[in-house]
Structure formats: structure tokens, C-alpha cells
Design a protein around this motif. Structure first.
Motif, PDB file in Angstrom:
ATOM      1  N   LEU A 148      13.042  14.158  44.602  1.00 46.74           N
ATOM      2  CA  LEU A 148      13.425  15.538  44.344  1.00 46.74           C
ATOM      3  C   LEU A 148      14.151  16.099  45.555  1.00 46.74           C
ATOM      4  CD1 LEU A 148      10.128  16.911  42.730  1.00 46.74           C
ATOM      5  CD2 LEU A 148      12.199  16.161  41.557  1.00 46.74           C
ATOM      6  N   GLN A 149      15.130  16.930  45.315  1.00 50.37           N
ATOM      7  CA  GLN A 149      15.839  17.608  46.393  1.00 50.37           C
ATOM      8  C   GLN A 149      15.409  19.069  46.396  1.00 50.37           C
ATOM      9  OE1 GLN A 149      19.967  16.536  45.393  1.00 50.37           O
ATOM     10  NE2 GLN A 149      19.965  15.155  47.155  1.00 50.37           N
ATOM     11  N   LEU A 150      14.489  19.390  47.288  1.00 51.28           N
ATOM     12  CA  LEU A 150      13.937  20.733  47.364  1.00 51.28           C
ATOM     13  C   LEU A 150      14.786  21.627  48.257  1.00 51.28           C
ATOM     14  CD1 LEU A 150      10.101  20.014  47.680  1.00 51.28           C
ATOM     15  CD2 LEU A 150      11.523  20.189  45.625  1.00 51.28           C
ATOM     16  N   ALA A 151      14.626  22.925  48.076  1.00 46.78           N
ATOM     17  CA  ALA A 151      15.422  23.889  48.841  1.00 46.78           C
ATOM     18  C   ALA A 151      15.196  23.760  50.337  1.00 46.78           C
ATOM     19  CB  ALA A 151      15.082  25.310  48.384  1.00 46.78           C
ATOM     20  N   ASP A 152      13.961  23.386  50.734  1.00 44.70           N
ATOM     21  CA  ASP A 152      13.664  23.312  52.167  1.00 44.70           C
ATOM     22  C   ASP A 152      13.947  21.939  52.761  1.00 44.70           C
ATOM     23  OD1 ASP A 152      11.622  21.919  50.962  1.00 44.70           O
ATOM     24  OD2 ASP A 152      10.040  22.758  52.213  1.00 44.70           O
ATOM     25  N   SER A 153      14.546  21.037  51.971  1.00 45.08           N
ATOM     26  CA  SER A 153      14.986  19.704  52.430  1.00 45.08           C
ATOM     27  C   SER A 153      13.838  18.793  52.849  1.00 45.08           C
ATOM     28  CB  SER A 153      15.985  19.839  53.602  1.00 45.08           C
ATOM     29  OG  SER A 153      17.085  20.623  53.228  1.00 45.08           O
ATOM     30  N   ARG A 154      12.615  19.109  52.418  1.00 39.47           N
ATOM     31  CA  ARG A 154      11.478  18.239  52.715  1.00 39.47           C
ATOM     32  C   ARG A 154      11.377  17.142  51.668  1.00 39.47           C
ATOM     33  NH1 ARG A 154       7.699  20.420  56.413  1.00 39.47           N
ATOM     34  NH2 ARG A 154       8.757  22.062  57.585  1.00 39.47           N
ATOM     35  N   GLY A 155      10.568  16.131  51.965  1.00 44.63           N
ATOM     36  CA  GLY A 155      10.402  15.018  51.044  1.00 44.63           C
ATOM     37  C   GLY A 155       9.443  15.343  49.910  1.00 44.63           C
ATOM     38  N   ALA A 156       9.835  15.041  48.687  1.00 47.21           N
ATOM     39  CA  ALA A 156       8.985  15.263  47.515  1.00 47.21           C
ATOM     40  C   ALA A 156       9.474  14.371  46.377  1.00 47.21           C
ATOM     41  CB  ALA A 156       8.992  16.723  47.078  1.00 47.21           C
ATOM     42  N   ALA A 157       8.584  14.131  45.409  1.00 46.74           N
ATOM     43  CA  ALA A 157       8.954  13.258  44.289  1.00 46.74           C
ATOM     44  C   ALA A 157       8.127  13.595  43.063  1.00 46.74           C
ATOM     45  CB  ALA A 157       8.737  11.790  44.669  1.00 46.74           C
ATOM     46  N   ASN A 158       8.687  13.301  41.915  1.00 55.54           N
ATOM     47  CA  ASN A 158       7.921  13.228  40.675  1.00 55.54           C
ATOM     48  C   ASN A 158       7.488  11.780  40.499  1.00 55.54           C
ATOM     49  OD1 ASN A 158       8.269  15.929  40.093  1.00 55.54           O
ATOM     50  ND2 ASN A 158      10.001  15.601  38.728  1.00 55.54           N
ATOM     51  N   ILE A 159       6.270  11.587  40.030  1.00 54.64           N
ATOM     52  CA  ILE A 159       5.712  10.235  39.943  1.00 54.64           C
ATOM     53  C   ILE A 159       5.158   9.980  38.556  1.00 54.64           C
ATOM     54  CG2 ILE A 159       3.907   8.694  40.821  1.00 54.64           C
ATOM     55  CD1 ILE A 159       4.202   9.985  43.533  1.00 54.64           C
ATOM     56  N   GLU A 160       5.542   8.839  37.985  1.00 58.78           N
ATOM     57  CA  GLU A 160       4.993   8.395  36.709  1.00 58.78           C
ATOM     58  C   GLU A 160       4.039   7.233  36.957  1.00 58.78           C
ATOM     59  OE1 GLU A 160       7.733   7.491  33.650  1.00 58.78           O
ATOM     60  OE2 GLU A 160       8.839   9.384  33.835  1.00 58.78           O
ATOM     61  N   LEU A 161       2.893   7.302  36.318  1.00 59.23           N
ATOM     62  CA  LEU A 161       1.871   6.265  36.439  1.00 59.23           C
ATOM     63  C   LEU A 161       1.695   5.617  35.068  1.00 59.23           C
ATOM     64  CD1 LEU A 161      -0.478   8.628  38.402  1.00 59.23           C
ATOM     65  CD2 LEU A 161       0.636   6.646  39.419  1.00 59.23           C
ATOM     66  N   ASN A 162       2.103   4.375  34.979  1.00 62.66           N
ATOM     67  CA  ASN A 162       2.029   3.659  33.705  1.00 62.66           C
ATOM     68  C   ASN A 162       1.059   2.486  33.835  1.00 62.66           C
ATOM     69  OD1 ASN A 162       4.183   5.199  32.380  1.00 62.66           O
ATOM     70  ND2 ASN A 162       5.518   4.214  33.878  1.00 62.66           N
ATOM     71  N   GLY A 163      -0.227   2.812  33.722  1.00 63.44           N
ATOM     72  CA  GLY A 163      -1.244   1.778  33.875  1.00 63.44           C
ATOM     73  C   GLY A 163      -1.376   1.275  35.295  1.00 63.44           C
ATOM     74  N   ALA A 164      -1.264   2.173  36.274  1.00 63.01           N
ATOM     75  CA  ALA A 164      -1.388   1.788  37.677  1.00 63.01           C
ATOM     76  C   ALA A 164      -2.855   1.573  38.035  1.00 63.01           C
ATOM     77  CB  ALA A 164      -0.782   2.863  38.575  1.00 63.01           C
ATOM     78  N   ALA A 165      -3.149   0.499  38.743  1.00 63.20           N
ATOM     79  CA  ALA A 165      -4.512   0.202  39.161  1.00 63.20           C
ATOM     80  C   ALA A 165      -5.021   1.303  40.093  1.00 63.20           C
ATOM     81  CB  ALA A 165      -4.573  -1.155  39.854  1.00 63.20           C
ATOM     82  N   ALA A 166      -6.274   1.721  39.894  1.00 64.82           N
ATOM     83  CA  ALA A 166      -6.826   2.841  40.657  1.00 64.82           C
ATOM     84  C   ALA A 166      -8.290   2.610  41.004  1.00 64.82           C
ATOM     85  CB  ALA A 166      -6.678   4.134  39.857  1.00 64.82           C
ATOM     86  N   GLU A 167      -8.690   3.161  42.144  1.00 64.86           N
ATOM     87  CA  GLU A 167     -10.087   3.131  42.584  1.00 64.86           C
ATOM     88  C   GLU A 167     -10.603   4.565  42.650  1.00 64.86           C
ATOM     89  OE1 GLU A 167     -10.573   1.226  46.316  1.00 64.86           O
ATOM     90  OE2 GLU A 167      -9.283  -0.476  45.806  1.00 64.86           O
TER      91      GLU A 167
END
Length: 362
Positions: free
Chosen positions: A189-208
Motif C-alpha cells: 500500500l502507498q500511504l499518505a505518510d510514505s510508511r510501510g503497509a500492506a494488505n495481506i491475504e491468508l489462504n490456509g497459512a499455517a499458524a500457531e
């Protein structure tokens, strides 16, 4: 101001010296213009980790210093002054808090030393829509895997470890997901404040799973809210001081504009709001360190008050600088953009005023 220990004073002074020398606003401008995907300077982050900042709230047995949240807030305040972009808030505070509070001994041993030394960047993945609503979760944990979608994940492109909220057998909780899992897809994502950010999709991701359920989610978020409020306090204070200096030197109609009573009143309003905000922020961080029963109320109070104050000061910075304040060549725009993004992080003013009222029984 909070009464600081000798170690805390030294930590604050060291942070102030470093950001002024190694990470001034010109460094942020250079990072922004470079278009780097992660939204921060990797070399600067490595230096911050080497100074031990990423391990401030992490226990000593896991490679940290266990200096506490007020100490972390002092560092974040100084980085906020120069708009230093880094994973310190997301990784060293928010995600580290989740592991400290809800991780098993094995999970802590695996991840906390790496977070403390900066070799791993971790982050929270909580929200699923345009607004902060941690209680509204559609992501699901079943059979050791998570499926769902997370939005506006801070440092989402840089993260090696995701702390994800999802519905499990016992309700909403937090889960650890390795970002390099084949079931994880990220969109920058390109935010107004130029910081790092993202949208994330989880499709059966292994989790603890982490232990603690939704209570853990709220505890971790309150720590993140107090942390971002501390960073906002630093940025708002610097914006005010820069504006005040301008009022003392800019001449119009043959007079220094700071002599105009209308501008004096506006400056006085900013000063008093900053003092009130500092009290709220430091109260929240101290309450967390003391495990006080009113952490939730104080965290929401700090985030709401600091949001209003930073909004006001960033607006006034642009307006009082006049035409130059409207240009990209001046730093005023950076502070205004950071204010808007930080206001939305982990709940805006409206969210926290409503939450505070509900916590008070209204």
C-alpha cells in the motif's frame, strides 16, 4: 512529566542525539524519494536494533533489556520528532508484547531474541476493513491454518512474522504466522505518510495459537495505542516548536508575526493541549508498566487526546507557515500527513472516545 530514572534519562538523551544526527527529517525525505518497498531505511533500523531499542520491553532472558513501556515511549517520542520510519512500533512493541504476554516458552525462545536483535521484523495483522474494529473478525483458524484477509498491516511488506487475529474454537485470538508461508500473499500500500503497509491475504497459512483469547488482543492493542500516541507526541511537539520558531522570526507588515495577539492565542492553545496530551500519554505508559487496572481507559484517553492535538498542531503548522507550508519543499506537509495516518492507526479519536465511554459504563 513523569519522573524518570537515571537509566531512562540516559536512554532518552541517547535517542535524541541519534535521531538528530543519524535520522533527521532530511533522511525521511530521502527514504520517501527512494521509493523503497518496506517504507524505512534498513541501515538505520539495524543501528536502532544494535542500540537495543527493539528489545526494550523484552525480558532479559530473551535478549532484551526489560526497561518497560515508559522507556519505549521515550524512544518513540524522539523518533517521532524527526518522523523516523522504522518497525520499532510494530515489531519491538506491538508484536513483541503479544509474545511476551501470550507466547509459550518455546514461542518466546524462538522469536523474542530475533525481534530484540532486529533480525526478525514482526507485526500485528488485526483489521479487515477500512476502520479499526478488532472485535469484527472474519478470518478463521481451523486445523492449524488461517484463512482470511487483513488490511493496513503496518510494516506488512517487511515483516517476517505476522501476529494475526482470527476466530478459533474459543473465539477471537492471536496466532503466529510465518510471512514466507505459501498461503500468505501481500499487496503493498502507498500511504499518505510514505510508511510501510500492506494488505495481506491468508489462504490456509499455517499458524500457531497464542494463549489469552480476545483479552490478549485488547491488551496488545492497548500497548500499541500507547506507543503510537508517544510517537505522535514527539511529532506534534516538534511541529509546534518549529512553528513557534517561525513565529519569532517571520516579519510581516514591519512586525514579527509572533507579536500578533491572534497568533499568540493559537500558539497558547497548542502549548496547553500538548501539555495535557503528554500527561495522558505518560499516564498510559506508566499504567502498563505497573499493570494497573485502568490501562484500557488510559490507553484510549491517550490515543484520543493525542489524535486531537496532533491534528490541530499539524494544521496550524501548515497555516502559520503560509505559502511555504503548502509546498513539498517544506517539512510541514510531512507532519500533517503523518498526523492523519497515525490518527487512524489502532483506532481514531471517535473510536476511542466511544470506547472510553463504554469502559466508564456509559
Amino acid at each position: 512529566m513523569a519522573v524518570l530514572s537515571e537509566e531512562q534519562s540516559m536512554l532518552r538523551d541517547a535517542a535524541r542525539s541519534w535521531v538528530q544526527e543519524k535520522s533527521p527529517v532530511t533522511a525521511f525525505r530521502k527514504m520517501r524519494d527512494s521509493g523503497v518497498d518496506v517504507g524505512y531505511d534498513a541501515d538505520a533500523w539495524n543501528e536502532m536494533a544494535e542500540m537495543g531499542w527493539a528489545g526494550v520491553i523484552i525480558p532479559e532472558e530473551y535478549g532484551g533489556s526489560n526497561f518497560g513501556y515508559l522507556s519505549m515511549g521515550l524512544i518513540l517520542e524522539e523518533t517521532g520528532r524527526t518522523l523516523t520510519a522504522s518497525p520499532l512500533l510494530a515489531s519491538g512493541l506491538a508484536a513483541a508484547s503479544a509474545l511476551v504476554l501470550g507466547g509459550s516458552d518455546e514461542q518466546k525462545s524462538e522469536w523474542l531474541p530475533k525481534i530484540a536483535d532486529g533480525s526478525v521484523v514482526a507485526t500485528l495483522a488485526i483489521d479487515e476493513g477500512p476502520h479499526h474494529r478488532p472485535e469484527k473478525v472474519e478470518a478463521r483458524f481451523e486445523g492449524g491454518k488461517i484463512t482470511g484477509r487483513k488490511t493496513f498491516v503496518l510494516e506488512g511488506m517487511a515483516a517476517n512474522l505476522l501476529v494475526v487475529s482470527a476466530k478459533g474454537p474459543d473465539g477471537i485470538g492471536l496466532y503466529l504466522v510465518r510471512a514466507d508461508d505459501g498461503g500468505v500473499k501481500r499487496q503493498r500500500l502507498q500511504l499518505a505518510d510514505s510508511r510501510g503497509a500492506a494488505n495481506i491475504e491468508l489462504n490456509g497459512a499455517a499458524a500457531e495459537p497464542l494463549s489469552g483469547g480476545f483479552e490478549l488482543v485488547e491488551k496488545v492493542l492497548d500497548r500499541a495505542r500507547a506507543g503510537v500516541a508517544a510517537e505522535m507526541l514527539g511529532a506534534a511537539t516538534q511541529a509546534f516548536e518549529t512553528t513557534l520558531d517561525y513565529l519569532k522570526t517571520r516579519v510581516q507588515f514591519g512586525q514579527v508575526i509572533g507579536s500578533f495577539q491572534a497568533l499568540q492565542h493559537r500558539a497558547a492553545k497548542m502549548f496547553t493541549d500538548l501539555e495535557l496530551s503528554r500527561s495522558a500519554v505518560e499516564a498510559a505508559l506508566t499504567a502498563i508498566d505497573n499493570d494497573a487496572p485502568d490501562v484500557a481507559e488510559l490507553a484510549s484517553l491517550a490515543k484520543a487526546k493525542m489524535g486531537d492535538t496532533f491534528h490541530l498542531v499539524s494544521n496550524e503548522m501548515v497555516q502559520m507557515h503560509g505559502g511555504i507550508g503548502m509546498t513539498d519543499a517544506h517539512d510541514a506537509g510531512f507532519y500533517l500527513k503523518r498526523a492523519r495516518a497515525a490518527e487512524a492507526a489502532f483506532g481514531n479519536q471517535a473510536y476511542h472516545r466511544d470506547r472510553y465511554a463504554r469502559l466508564q459504563g456509559y
